[in-house]
Design a protein around this motif. Structure first.
Motif, PDB file in Angstrom:
ATOM      1  N   LEU A  14       0.833  -1.202   0.000  1.00 12.75           N
ATOM      2  CA  LEU A  14       0.000   0.000   0.000  1.00 12.75           C
ATOM      3  C   LEU A  14       0.868   1.253   0.000  1.00 12.75           C
ATOM      4  O   LEU A  14       0.595   2.210  -0.731  1.00 12.75           O
ATOM      5  N   ALA A  15       1.928   1.242   0.807  1.00 22.23           N
ATOM      6  CA  ALA A  15       2.824   2.390   0.856  1.00 22.23           C
ATOM      7  C   ALA A  15       3.521   2.602  -0.477  1.00 22.23           C
ATOM      8  O   ALA A  15       3.688   3.738  -0.939  1.00 22.23           O
ATOM      9  N   THR A  16       3.914   1.522  -1.133  1.00 20.01           N
ATOM     10  CA  THR A  16       4.627   1.629  -2.404  1.00 20.01           C
ATOM     11  C   THR A  16       3.736   2.185  -3.504  1.00 20.01           C
ATOM     12  O   THR A  16       4.165   3.048  -4.289  1.00 20.01           O
ATOM     13  N   VAL A  17       2.504   1.725  -3.579  1.00 23.20           N
ATOM     14  CA  VAL A  17       1.624   2.163  -4.667  1.00 23.20           C
ATOM     15  C   VAL A  17       0.972   3.517  -4.386  1.00 23.20           C
ATOM     16  O   VAL A  17       0.254   4.040  -5.231  1.00 23.20           O
ATOM     17  N   SER A  18       1.242   4.107  -3.220  1.00 29.18           N
ATOM     18  CA  SER A  18       0.599   5.386  -2.895  1.00 29.18           C
ATOM     19  C   SER A  18       1.256   6.569  -3.581  1.00 29.18           C
ATOM     20  O   SER A  18       0.660   7.641  -3.667  1.00 29.18           O
ATOM     21  N   HIS A  19       2.498   6.406  -4.072  1.00 21.69           N
ATOM     22  CA  HIS A  19       3.161   7.484  -4.805  1.00 21.69           C
ATOM     23  C   HIS A  19       4.306   6.892  -5.609  1.00 21.69           C
ATOM     24  O   HIS A  19       4.987   5.963  -5.149  1.00 21.69           O
TER      25      HIS A  19
END
Length: 510
Positions: free
Chosen positions: A207-212
Motif C-alpha cells: 500500500l505504501a509503495t503504490v501510494s506514490h
C-alpha cells in the motif's frame, strides 16, 4: 524477562486502562496539528488526486455527483462525466506519477464528503508500522515496559517533529516513512515473523509503495541494503528478506501496469509520467548544454522541449518545476507542447538521461551529489502549509467535513516557522546523535534493533537520492521522513534502558 507482579482481574484491568491511555496520548499527538489548526493541511495536487480518483470511479461505472464544482452548487453532474479541468490534465492523458490507489481513495472519500478519512488512514499506517516491529522485538527480548507504551512513546517523541504535520496532510507523503519502517522490519525480523505478520507487512508495504511513484523508487533503492544487512545478520535464509521486499517492489510495478491497461480500455487514454528527470538535469545544467549542442535533431524527441524553452529568455523557465508545470508563455514549455509531443518527451526521459550522462558524466554526478546533500538538510514543514495559490486551486473541491479548503488557525500567519524550523533542526540533530551513539556502543542494544536503526537511516538517505537527485530538492520530501530520527532514537533508548534494567536484576545482556 520481567517479573509479573500479578495476573488477577484488577491487574488486567489496570494494564488495559494504561494501554488505552498510552495509545490515546499517541493518537492525540498525531492529531495535534489538525486539532490546533481546525482544518487538514493540503497541497496544490490534492485536487489532482481527487479529480483523478473521481474520473477513475466514473470510468469504472460508478457515477456520482462530482466533488469538483465548476458549475453552480447544487447542480447534479452525475450524468456529465468526470470533472477533469484543463489545468489538471490534457485530454486522453493520465498522470502516471499520481497513484491510482491513493486517487481512488481520495475520490471516493471526497464523494462521501469525508476527505478527512485520509488523516485516519495516515495515522493507522503509522501505528501499524511502529507496532509490528515492536511487537516482534518484545516477543523475543522482552521489555521493562508494556507493548502499548513501547509503541506510544516513539510516536509521541516523533510528534515533537514533523509527524503530526504529515498525518494531517491530504497527500500520500506519510507512506514514505511507513514504507521505510516496513522494509526495515522485514529485513531484520523476517526469519522470526509469523505468517500473518509477514502478510501484514507485505500488505502495508505494498500500500505504501503504490501510494506514490517516488515510493517505488525508494523501495527499489533499498533492496541492495536489504541484501547486505540480511547477509550480515545470518547466512541462514538470508534470501528471505530480499525476496519479501521484492514482492513489494513487484506490487509497485504491477500497479503501474494495471493503470496503463485500465486507462486504455476504460477511457482510451495514455499514461505518461511527467519528465521530472529531464527537467532536473536541464535545470542542473548538463541537460541544457546537451540540448544546446545537439538540437534540432528529429532523432532526439526531447529537442521539441528545447524549442519550447527557447521561446522565452526568462531564466526561471529553466527551473524544474516550471518546466514540468508552468503553462504561461513566459515560463511554460512542456505543458505548451501538443499531447503527442508531451508523450514523446516523457517517454524519452530515461534514454535522455543516459545520453546526457554519456555526454557529461562528471556534470551529472556533481549535480546529483549536490542535490542529494541539499535534500538531506531540507526538513522544514513549510510545504505542508497551504498557500493562497493552493487554496485557490482547491477551492472548487468539496468533500471536507470541516468545510471549504481554506486557512486554519495556524496556516494564515506562518511567522511561527522562524522559531519552529530551527528547533526542529536541533531536535533532529540530537536524535541522530543518540542513534549513532547507541548503534556504535557495544552491547547496549540488541543487534537486531541496531540493524533496524541502520535500515531506517539508509531509508532516509534513499529518500534524499530519489527525491533530491531524481526529482527536485524540496522541504516537503525531507520533512516527510525526518521524524523517523526521533522515533528511532526513542526505540533505541527504550532497549538500552531494558538492557541496563535487566543487568541490574542479573539477567545479563543479550
Amino acid at each position: 524477562m520481567t517479573t509479573v507482579q500479578g495476573n488477577g482481574p484488577a491487574v488486567r484491568q489496570t494494564s488495559i486502562g494504561r494501554a488505552v491511555l498510552w495509545i490515546a496520548f499517541a493518537l492525540l499527538a498525531c492529531l495535534s496539528v489538525f486539532l490546533i489548526n481546525g482544518k487538514p493541511l493540503f497541497y496544490f495536487d490534492t485536487m489532482g488526486y481527487v479529480s483523478q480518483g473521481h474520473s477513475a470511479l466514473y470510468h469504472m461505472g460508478i457515477p456520482a455527483k462530482s466533488p469538483i464544482h465548476r458549475e453552480p452548487v447544487g447542480e447534479d453532474t452525475s450524468r456529465k462525466g468526470p470533472d477533469i479541468t484543463a489545468d489538471i490534465e490534457a485530454d486522453h492523458i493520465v498522470d502516471g506519477s499520481r497513484s491510482t490507489v491513493y486517487s481512488l481513495l481520495a475520490g471516493a472519500l471526497a464523494r462521501l464528503g469525508t476527505l478527512e478519512g485520509l488523516i485516519a488512514l495516515n495515522i493507522a499506517a503509522v501505528f501499524l508500522a511502529v507496532w509490528l516491529p515492536m511487537r516482534i522485538a518484545v516477543r523475543h527480548w522482552g521489555l521493562h515496559i508494556p507493548l502499548s507504551q513501547a509503541v506510544a512513546l516513539p510516536i509521541i517523541m516523533a510528534s515533537f517533529g514533523s509527524l503530526p504535520f504529515y498525518t494531517s496532510y491530504l497527500m500520500p507523503d506519510t507512506f514514505a516513512p511507513v514504507l521505510i519502517l516496513t522494509v526495515a522490519t522485514l529485513t531484520v525480523f523476517a526469519r522470526v515473523m509469523t505468517v500473518w505478520e509477514i502478510l501484514l507487512a507485505l500488505a502495508l508495504g505494498s500500500l505504501a509503495t503504490v501510494s506514490h511513484l517516488s515510493h517505488l523508487g525508494l523501495v527499489t533503492l533499498m533492496v541492495p541494503a536489504v541484501i547486505v544487512i540480511s547477509l550480515i545478520k545470518s547466512r541462514r535464509q538470508w534470501w528471505l528478506p530480499p525476496a519479501l521486499v521484492l514482492i513489494i517492489v513487484g506490487m509497485g510495478y504491477a500497479e503501474q501496469s494495471v493503470l496503463r491497461s485500465a486507462a486504455r480500455s476504460l477511457s482510451d487514454s495514455e499514461v505518461i509520467i511527467k519528465p521530472y528527470i529531464t527537467a532536473r538535469i536541464i535545470q542542473d545544467g548538463p541537460g541544457m548544454r546537451y540540448l544546446d549542442e545537439n538540437c534540432p535533431d528529429p532523432a532526439i524527441p526531447t529537442c521539441v522541449l528545447h524549442e519550447a524553452l527557447m521561446r522565452s529568455d526568462d531564466p526561471m523557465r529553466l527551473t524544474a518545476s516550471h518546466i514540468v508545470f508552468a503553462q504561461n508563455e513566459r515560463l511554460g514549455s512542456f505543458r505548451l507542447l501538443s499531447p503527442e509531443d508531451q508523450t514523446h518527451v516523457s517517454e524519452d526521459q530515461i534514454a535522455f538521461f543516459f545520453r546526457v550522462f554519456s555526454h557529461d558524466p562528471l556534470g551529472i554526478i556533481t549535480a546529483l551529489t549536490r542535490n542529494v546533500l541539499s535534500q538531506a538538510v531540507s526538513i522544514s514543514v513549510d510545504m505542508t502549509l497551504p498557500s493562497q495559490g493552493s487554496i485557490a486551486l482547491n477551492a472548487p473541491v468539496s468533500g471536507l467535513l470541516t468545510g471549504a479548503f481554506e486557512h486554519g488557525r495556524i496556516t494564515a500567519d506562518t511567522g511561527w516557522l522562524r522559531i519552529v524550523t530551527p528547533l526542529h533542526a536541533v531536535f533532529y540533530a540530537l536524535s541522530l546523535a543518540v542513534i549513532l551513539a547507541l548503534v556504535i556502543a557495544p552491547r547496549r542494544v540488541p543487534g537486531e534493533i541496531k540493524a533496524l536503526a541502520v535500515m531506517v537511516l539508509f531509508g532516509i538517505f534513499a529518500n534524499a537520492i530519489v527525491c533530491g537527485g531524481i526529482s527536485q530538492p524540496a522541504t516537503r520530501y525531507g520533512a516527510r521522513v525526518i521524524w523517523l530520527l526521533p522515533l528511532m532514537a526513542t526505540i533505541l533508548f527504550i532497549f538500552a534502558r531494558r538492557t541496563r534494567r535487566f543487568d541490574t536484576v542479573g539477567e545479563g545482556r543479550i
